[in-house]
Structures are given as structure tokens and as C-alpha cells.
Motif scaffolding. Structure first.
Motif, PDB file in Angstrom:
ATOM      1  N   GLU A 196       1.110  16.577  -2.168  1.00 37.68           N
ATOM      2  CA  GLU A 196       1.003  17.921  -1.532  1.00 37.68           C
ATOM      3  C   GLU A 196       1.965  18.609  -2.137  1.00 37.68           C
ATOM      4  O   GLU A 196       1.452  19.704  -2.628  1.00 37.68           O
ATOM      5  N   VAL A 197       2.590  18.009  -2.681  1.00 36.11           N
ATOM      6  CA  VAL A 197       4.204  19.271  -3.119  1.00 36.11           C
ATOM      7  C   VAL A 197       3.288  19.476  -5.375  1.00 36.11           C
ATOM      8  O   VAL A 197       3.240  20.751  -5.371  1.00 36.11           O
ATOM      9  N   ALA A 198       2.959  18.193  -5.237  1.00 40.78           N
ATOM     10  CA  ALA A 198       2.820  18.283  -7.048  1.00 40.78           C
ATOM     11  C   ALA A 198       0.961  17.546  -6.896  1.00 40.78           C
ATOM     12  O   ALA A 198       0.941  15.622  -7.312  1.00 40.78           O
ATOM     13  N   PRO A 199       0.109  17.873  -6.223  1.00 41.81           N
ATOM     14  CA  PRO A 199      -1.334  17.564  -6.611  1.00 41.81           C
ATOM     15  C   PRO A 199      -1.931  16.856  -7.739  1.00 41.81           C
ATOM     16  O   PRO A 199      -2.732  15.789  -8.161  1.00 41.81           O
ATOM     17  N   LYS A 200      -1.534  17.477  -9.026  1.00 40.33           N
ATOM     18  CA  LYS A 200      -1.602  16.979 -10.448  1.00 40.33           C
ATOM     19  C   LYS A 200      -0.492  16.224 -11.249  1.00 40.33           C
ATOM     20  O   LYS A 200      -1.223  15.543 -11.669  1.00 40.33           O
ATOM     21  N   ASP A 201       0.362  15.647 -10.270  1.00 37.50           N
ATOM     22  CA  ASP A 201       1.530  14.381 -10.470  1.00 37.50           C
ATOM     23  C   ASP A 201       0.498  13.061 -10.976  1.00 37.50           C
ATOM     24  O   ASP A 201       0.326  12.569  -9.254  1.00 37.50           O
ATOM     25  N   THR A 202       0.670  12.703 -12.156  1.00 40.56           N
ATOM     26  CA  THR A 202       0.235  11.156 -12.239  1.00 40.56           C
ATOM     27  C   THR A 202       0.676  10.410 -11.624  1.00 40.56           C
ATOM     28  O   THR A 202       0.436   8.938 -11.076  1.00 40.56           O
ATOM     29  N   LEU A 203       2.672  10.097 -11.326  1.00 32.85           N
ATOM     30  CA  LEU A 203       3.018   9.298 -11.322  1.00 32.85           C
ATOM     31  C   LEU A 203       2.860   9.573  -9.525  1.00 32.85           C
ATOM     32  O   LEU A 203       2.999   8.217  -8.992  1.00 32.85           O
ATOM     33  N   PRO A 204       2.558   9.814  -8.284  1.00 29.71           N
ATOM     34  CA  PRO A 204       2.639   9.797  -6.798  1.00 29.71           C
ATOM     35  C   PRO A 204       1.829   9.112  -6.680  1.00 29.71           C
ATOM     36  O   PRO A 204       1.121   8.473  -5.633  1.00 29.71           O
ATOM     37  N   LEU A 205       0.273  10.183  -7.951  1.00 33.94           N
ATOM     38  CA  LEU A 205      -1.367   9.759  -7.538  1.00 33.94           C
ATOM     39  C   LEU A 205      -1.287   7.995  -8.294  1.00 33.94           C
ATOM     40  O   LEU A 205      -1.630   7.110  -7.340  1.00 33.94           O
ATOM     41  N   TYR A 206      -0.325   7.239  -9.163  1.00 36.29           N
ATOM     42  CA  TYR A 206      -0.428   5.880  -9.183  1.00 36.29           C
ATOM     43  C   TYR A 206      -0.183   5.288  -8.591  1.00 36.29           C
ATOM     44  O   TYR A 206      -0.196   4.053  -7.697  1.00 36.29           O
ATOM     45  N   TYR A 207       0.658   5.595  -7.486  1.00 34.32           N
ATOM     46  CA  TYR A 207       1.666   4.691  -6.946  1.00 34.32           C
ATOM     47  C   TYR A 207       0.804   5.273  -5.442  1.00 34.32           C
ATOM     48  O   TYR A 207      -0.146   3.900  -4.875  1.00 34.32           O
ATOM     49  N   THR A 208       0.202   6.242  -5.215  1.00 35.99           N
ATOM     50  CA  THR A 208      -0.341   6.081  -3.539  1.00 35.99           C
ATOM     51  C   THR A 208      -2.212   4.855  -4.296  1.00 35.99           C
ATOM     52  O   THR A 208      -2.733   4.514  -3.022  1.00 35.99           O
ATOM     53  N   ILE A 209      -2.559   5.243  -5.743  1.00 35.69           N
ATOM     54  CA  ILE A 209      -3.607   4.384  -5.358  1.00 35.69           C
ATOM     55  C   ILE A 209      -3.798   3.155  -5.477  1.00 35.69           C
ATOM     56  O   ILE A 209      -3.821   2.087  -4.929  1.00 35.69           O
ATOM     57  N   ASN A 210      -2.162   2.241  -6.386  1.00 32.59           N
ATOM     58  CA  ASN A 210      -1.982   1.103  -6.354  1.00 32.59           C
ATOM     59  C   ASN A 210      -2.137   0.306  -5.009  1.00 32.59           C
ATOM     60  O   ASN A 210      -2.628  -0.700  -4.389  1.00 32.59           O
ATOM     61  N   LEU A 211      -0.972   1.256  -4.006  1.00 27.41           N
ATOM     62  CA  LEU A 211      -0.802   1.355  -2.141  1.00 27.41           C
ATOM     63  C   LEU A 211      -2.140   0.580  -1.874  1.00 27.41           C
ATOM     64  O   LEU A 211      -1.826  -0.613  -0.874  1.00 27.41           O
ATOM     65  N   LEU A 212      -2.721   1.672  -2.095  1.00 32.10           N
ATOM     66  CA  LEU A 212      -4.269   1.731  -0.699  1.00 32.10           C
ATOM     67  C   LEU A 212      -5.193   0.634  -1.287  1.00 32.10           C
ATOM     68  O   LEU A 212      -5.658  -0.109  -0.819  1.00 32.10           O
ATOM     69  N   MET A 213      -4.695   0.315  -2.636  1.00 34.08           N
ATOM     70  CA  MET A 213      -5.819  -0.851  -3.297  1.00 34.08           C
ATOM     71  C   MET A 213      -5.181  -2.104  -2.750  1.00 34.08           C
ATOM     72  O   MET A 213      -5.623  -3.221  -2.179  1.00 34.08           O
ATOM     73  N   ASP A 214      -3.803  -2.566  -2.441  1.00 35.31           N
ATOM     74  CA  ASP A 214      -3.136  -3.401  -1.828  1.00 35.31           C
ATOM     75  C   ASP A 214      -3.244  -4.149  -0.527  1.00 35.31           C
ATOM     76  O   ASP A 214      -3.384  -4.675  -0.328  1.00 35.31           O
ATOM     77  N   MET A 215      -3.523  -2.653   0.315  1.00 30.63           N
ATOM     78  CA  MET A 215      -3.873  -2.239   1.487  1.00 30.63           C
ATOM     79  C   MET A 215      -5.443  -2.426   2.246  1.00 30.63           C
ATOM     80  O   MET A 215      -5.932  -2.349   3.535  1.00 30.63           O
ATOM     81  N   ALA A 216      -6.101  -2.691   0.787  1.00 35.42           N
ATOM     82  CA  ALA A 216      -7.298  -2.806   0.668  1.00 35.42           C
ATOM     83  C   ALA A 216      -7.942  -1.147   0.654  1.00 35.42           C
ATOM     84  O   ALA A 216      -9.587  -1.962   2.319  1.00 35.42           O
ATOM     85  N   LYS A 217      -7.594  -0.739   1.220  1.00 29.90           N
ATOM     86  CA  LYS A 217      -8.401   0.792   1.949  1.00 29.90           C
ATOM     87  C   LYS A 217      -8.933   1.161   0.638  1.00 29.90           C
ATOM     88  O   LYS A 217      -8.619   2.096  -0.329  1.00 29.90           O
ATOM     89  N   TYR A 218     -10.354   0.659  -0.187  1.00 32.43           N
ATOM     90  CA  TYR A 218     -10.575   1.057  -1.484  1.00 32.43           C
ATOM     91  C   TYR A 218     -11.408   2.202  -1.450  1.00 32.43           C
ATOM     92  O   TYR A 218     -11.256   2.902  -2.557  1.00 32.43           O
ATOM     93  N   ASP A 219     -12.073   2.868   0.296  1.00 28.83           N
ATOM     94  CA  ASP A 219     -12.594   4.275  -0.054  1.00 28.83           C
ATOM     95  C   ASP A 219     -11.344   5.520  -0.174  1.00 28.83           C
ATOM     96  O   ASP A 219     -11.727   5.882  -0.800  1.00 28.83           O
ATOM     97  N   GLN A 220     -10.355   5.549   0.521  1.00 25.04           N
ATOM     98  CA  GLN A 220      -9.230   6.282   0.124  1.00 25.04           C
ATOM     99  C   GLN A 220      -8.817   6.116  -0.879  1.00 25.04           C
ATOM    100  O   GLN A 220      -8.671   7.490  -1.407  1.00 25.04           O
ATOM    101  N   ALA A 221      -8.753   4.863  -1.509  1.00 27.61           N
ATOM    102  CA  ALA A 221      -8.422   4.432  -3.454  1.00 27.61           C
ATOM    103  C   ALA A 221      -9.115   5.463  -4.066  1.00 27.61           C
ATOM    104  O   ALA A 221      -8.817   6.218  -5.064  1.00 27.61           O
ATOM    105  N   LEU A 222     -10.516   5.447  -3.867  1.00 29.23           N
ATOM    106  CA  LEU A 222     -11.711   5.491  -4.431  1.00 29.23           C
ATOM    107  C   LEU A 222     -11.555   7.313  -4.671  1.00 29.23           C
ATOM    108  O   LEU A 222     -12.076   7.915  -5.795  1.00 29.23           O
TER     109      LEU A 222
END
Length: 275
Positions: free
Chosen positions: A137-163
């Protein structure tokens, strides 16, 4: 002033303990000296004496409560001490009051990501995701939180959100291989092998000499295939004490692959000498 100069010389020789003694003498005489407070906070933090560092940070803020540098310094020490909730409260307040200050924004985002990683180590995935989302929310273009969010959503099997986040990353950074790889992996986990292969094939064009990507792309291509035809010919010789026999076997087979397995039909033709 002479003591401060002596402390600087002592620091140049990495004599941290000697420097601390000098700075403590300065603060005994002048407890609100900002330079001495700044030096001793940093030295104690470098030596991982976080409690002492925070003690001097509080002393500095007692005399200079509105000093943003001391506030940010205390937040950094708290983060180094893995006291992220307290650290984020300070850096978040600085960011909210001065949203265009890059230092405050970066500190806030980094601490939110570190806070999320701490939750991951405790297997609190929902709490971790909350912190990563706050960072985005603070830095929508920052790759670091993007990486963490995508990896976590995939680990949680929330593939649509990860996509959704992957597509955001693809738009922002079209030549970043991370997002293409995660896109292929998401589709693979959803058994959408054609889409997975297309993503991997695009990634292969960006990294044509990466053997891992080459193997992964070929693997996904093979998962798209449904029908297999096979032909085999076996020429064998069986020998006993008195005689030997040569047998020839021709084989034709067909395999159909499904999502949960495969079915094979096979016909063998063998010539026999007797019977």
C-alpha cells in the motif's frame, strides 16, 4: 569538543569500548550533547547492545522529542533488535507525517517486510500477508514486498490472487524473469499446462542459456502432450545346457494421459518355435 574529537580518533582505530568511555564522560558533563548521543547510539547498535542503544536513544528524545533523526534512529535500532511492532509504529508515524520523504518510506517498507518475515518463521502466514500488503500500500511498485506476497500466496495455494500480483509485476517490470517464472509455476500448479508452457517459453527467450529454465520449459511442454504412440522390437537369445533359442517380439502401444494418471494399451507379437 576535545573529548568528541578524541572519540572520533578512537573510532578510526575500531576501539569501540574506548570510544564509549569517552562519550559517556561527555554525556556525564553534558547529557544533551546531540553529537555524543548520536555516536554512542550507533556504536552500541553496531555492537548489538540494543538495550543500551535504546537507552541512549530515549535520552536523546527526552531532550529533543521532535528530532526526526533520533526518532528514525530509534526505529532502526528496534528493528535490528527484531522488535518490529515498536519499530513500525515509529517509522509509520514518520511516513504518515512526511509521506514524500524517501528515507522514511523506505525504512517503513523494509521494516514491514521484516515484520512479515518474522511472522513467517512463526508460521503465521495470514499475519505475514497483512504486513506485506501494508508495505505494498505504501510502495506498490517495490519489488521486495511483491516478491514476498507472491511467494506466500503461492505457498498458501491462492493462485488466482498470486496471479493478480504477478500481472502487476509483469506490467511494471516486463523483463524481470521472476514474474514470468512465478506465472508459469502458478499455471502449473493449477494444471493449466498450456498457459504454463507459454509463460516458460517467454522466460526462455529472456534467459536462453539457463539450463534450469530450458529443462523446466521442456518439462512443461511434455505435460501438454496427451497421446503417445510407441513401437518396439526385442531380439533375445535364451541359452540352456543343450540348446539355444532366438525369440523376436514386436510391440505396438498407445498411451493416453489424463490429469490423474494414464492408460496404456499394448499389443505384443512373438513368434514361437513350438506350440
Amino acid at each position: 569538543e576535545q573529548s568528541l574529537e578524541a572519540s572520533k580518533q578512537s573510532m578510526q582505530y575500531d576501539d569501540y569500548y574506548g570510544t564509549i568511555l569517552i562519550l559517556q564522560e561527555v554525556l556525564d558533563r553534558q547529557p544533551d550533547n546531540p553529537d555524543a548521543l548520536n555516536y554512542i547510539i550507533n556504536i552500541e547498535a553496531v555492537n548489538k547492545q540494543y538495550d543500551s542503544s535504546l537507552l541512549y536513544a530515549d535520552q536523546a528524545l527526552k531532550y529533543y522529542p521532535d528530532n526526526r533523526d533520533f526518532q528514525l534512529k530509534k526505529s532502526s535500532v528496534l528493528a535490528d533488535a527484531t522488535r518490529y511492532e515498536e519499530a513500525v509504529a515509529i517509522s509509520g508515524n514518520l511516513y504518515n507525517n512526511y509521506p514524500y520523504n524517501i528515507r522514511y518510506r523506505n525504512a517503513y517498507v523494509d521494516q514491514l517486510c521484516a515484520y512479515g518475515k518474522q511472522f513467517l518463521t512463526e508460521n503465521k502466514k495470514d499475519d505475514a500477508l497483512t504486513q506485506f500488503n501494508r508495505a505494498l500500500e505504501v510502495a506498490p511498485k517495490d519489488t521486495l514486498p511483491l516478491y514476498y506476497t507472491i511467494n506466500l500466496l503461492m505457498d498458501m495455494a491462492k493462485y488466482d490472487q498470486a496471479l493478480d500480483f504477478i500481472m502487476r509485476g509483469r506490467q511494471l517490470y516486463p523483463v524481470n524473469p521472476f514474474f514470468l517464472l512465478k506465472k508459469a509455476q502458478c499455471y502449473e500448479n493449477e494444471k493449466k499446462y498450456d498457459d504454463a508452457w507459454k509463460s516458460a517459453d517467454t522466460l526462455l527467450k529472456l534467459t536462453p542459456f539457463d539450463p534450469a529454465i530450458i529443462d523446466y520449459t521442456e518439462y512443461l511442454y511434455s505435460k501438454r502432450l496427451k497421446n503417445e504412440f510407441g513401437f518396439a522390437y526385442l531380439h533375445s537369445k535364451i541359452v540352456d545346457t543343450n540348446t539355444s533359442h532366438v525369440n523376436s517380439i514386436a510391440t505396438v502401444q498407445y498411451t493416453r494421459r489424463f490429469d490423474k494418471g494414464s492408460v496404456t494399451a499394448r499389443v505384443n507379437y512373438a513368434g514361437r518355435f513350438t506350440g
